[in-house]
Design a protein around this motif. Sequence first.
Motif, short mmCIF file in Angstrom:
data_model
loop_
_atom_site.label_atom_id
_atom_site.label_comp_id
_atom_site.label_asym_id
_atom_site.label_seq_id
_atom_site.Cartn_x
_atom_site.Cartn_y
_atom_site.Cartn_z
N UNK A 10 0.83 -1.20 0.00
CA UNK A 10 0.00 0.00 0.00
C UNK A 10 0.87 1.25 0.00
N UNK A 11 0.24 2.37 -0.29
CA UNK A 11 0.89 3.68 -0.21
C UNK A 11 0.12 4.54 0.78
N UNK A 12 0.84 5.38 1.49
CA UNK A 12 0.23 6.39 2.36
C UNK A 12 0.80 7.74 1.96
N UNK A 13 -0.06 8.62 1.46
CA UNK A 13 0.36 9.95 1.04
C UNK A 13 0.13 10.93 2.18
N UNK A 14 1.21 11.61 2.57
CA UNK A 14 1.11 12.71 3.53
C UNK A 14 0.97 13.98 2.69
N UNK A 15 -0.21 14.54 2.68
CA UNK A 15 -0.51 15.72 1.85
C UNK A 15 -0.20 16.96 2.67
N UNK A 56 1.63 19.42 -1.83
CA UNK A 56 2.83 18.61 -2.06
C UNK A 56 2.67 17.32 -1.26
N UNK A 57 3.18 16.22 -1.78
CA UNK A 57 2.93 14.90 -1.17
C UNK A 57 4.25 14.23 -0.79
N UNK A 58 4.29 13.70 0.43
CA UNK A 58 5.33 12.76 0.86
C UNK A 58 4.70 11.37 0.83
N UNK A 59 5.20 10.50 -0.04
CA UNK A 59 4.59 9.18 -0.21
C UNK A 59 5.39 8.12 0.56
N UNK A 60 4.72 7.44 1.49
CA UNK A 60 5.28 6.30 2.21
C UNK A 60 4.71 5.04 1.57
N UNK A 61 5.52 3.99 1.43
CA UNK A 61 5.05 2.86 0.65
C UNK A 61 5.62 1.54 1.16
N UNK A 92 10.68 4.27 -4.24
CA UNK A 92 10.42 5.19 -5.35
C UNK A 92 10.62 6.60 -4.86
N UNK A 93 10.32 7.59 -5.69
CA UNK A 93 10.46 8.98 -5.24
C UNK A 93 9.59 9.24 -4.01
N UNK A 105 7.52 4.66 -2.95
CA UNK A 105 7.85 5.91 -2.29
C UNK A 105 8.95 5.67 -1.28
N UNK A 106 8.91 6.41 -0.17
CA UNK A 106 9.85 6.14 0.92
C UNK A 106 9.49 4.77 1.49
N UNK A 107 10.35 3.80 1.28
CA UNK A 107 10.00 2.40 1.54
C UNK A 107 9.98 2.08 3.02
N UNK A 108 8.91 1.39 3.43
CA UNK A 108 8.75 0.94 4.81
C UNK A 108 8.42 -0.55 4.81
N UNK A 109 8.65 -1.18 5.94
CA UNK A 109 8.32 -2.60 6.10
C UNK A 109 6.89 -2.71 6.60
N UNK A 110 6.10 -3.55 5.95
CA UNK A 110 4.71 -3.73 6.34
C UNK A 110 4.61 -4.33 7.74
#
Length: 512
Positions: free
Chosen positions: A81-86, A107-112, A117-118, A134-139
Amino acid sequence: MLRSPLLSLLLVLCGCLGGYCTFSLVPAELRSGIPGLHRHDYRLERTASTSFEVSEAKWFSVPFLYADFDLTMDVELGEAMDLDVVLRLVEPRILGRSYTQFHGRFTVLRLSTNGAGPAWRTRDEALFAPRSGGAELAAGHTATVWIEARGRSLRANVAGKWYPWVVADDHCGQLALVARGGQAALQRLVIRDLGLGRGVFWSWWFWLGLGAALGLAAAGAAALARAGLARTVGLGVIVAGLPAATVLRAATAPLQLPEPTTMAGHLLAPAIAVLIVAGLRFWPLRVAAAAGLLAMVLFGAPWREHRQDDWQLDEVFGPASGQTPCEALAQRVRGPFEIHDVAPATHRVFLLGGQLLYDRATPTEHLEPLLAGDLRVLLQHKVDVPCLPTVDGHSRQQWQLFERFFGGYRPAVIVFGVPRAEAAPGPDGQPRSSPEQLAATLAAARSYCDSRRIRLVLFTEHELPEELHAALRGAAAGGLPLVVAGPGEAPAAISRRLAEAVAPLLQAPVRR
């Protein structure tokens, strides 16, 4: 100083005028401060009895306007999944008696957990670029995110990794969390307010004072050069006129504070003029000053505002679409009485075609609530009826908007509306649709619906040009219901006829 105090005063007044012209870059609504700017910290912490979940059907919004801040967030993302911080979300709002419609900015900071990715995305990249991580995280693991906001500059640390500074469009704005493809658990969110940094640079008295100092410097330069009356008056015109001319070419977007460095650039051209008039004896420096002045007047590049190009949003969402871009990112549809989301519904009917087709007069005569009411009477249970908020829609634009952003609604029925202005001239002066294009869009919509077992109903108005009517009749000959609103037909009557066409499709079994 000049021999005549009146000439010195004239130059000082001209400088003040130039300074005020520079100050006029600040939107009128923001010249006395930013209305609604929140000056308190925000703290949200999860306890054993509370749960803050963010999913496709439930976004999380902080409904306060913040300037500079430090944000700390602990969040856990689900699988794939992605989580966008708007961030820096600025949308049209009523300020006093003023209301200006424009495209929302953010502007969006995307956690994924979909891969790396960017991390940072502009508004247009978040909306239109492929979702490539996006900024890759572990599920399934809680990660800490820090965000620093300083003016338009933003940077973030995600799970111990710093990402570089990026430049947003605005110095303040709201914040929201938008999930796509799964569910996130927000454990903690703390925003420490730091106020509006460099607020003095958007004060009228600062720019009047700076302009007066420039006028005083011009008076001193004219005195050193022993300038005559005509030359002095000409210098006054330059000191006042150049900022006015460049301000006209560098207007900011609605509700957007300009950069102080950008504003200062408007007074740089008169400063170069002062350098020329000062009577420099080294002619190459005179030539360089003159060339710099000419370049600034002709091109203005050094002080142009950082702004996103709105052409793509105009094409997809329609001009001045307000809240729609951010709500499309979150798969939300704003109706006259409610905001729809992608939460599962027993029955859902999606209306395409634009507000000029469905908004018949007052909100109570909008076809969205009327059709929802009529279907509820016929089926004896609630039917969700979202309607795309585009004001002036046409078939290709409406279909692309639905397919790109709102496919997650998975409606049982799509009402494919074709408004009377379907083939109206576009921005380029050419018709935005044709019978061939309408037929191709209908074929694409039918293929999409068949592959997903969605029923399709066609809807238009009696005033639609005959050649476009023919394209609809051709599609209807293939088995699609077609409803045509008669000239002057009451909204309630149109809704009843639409409900009679839609209700059997909601009751009938879907072809496999």
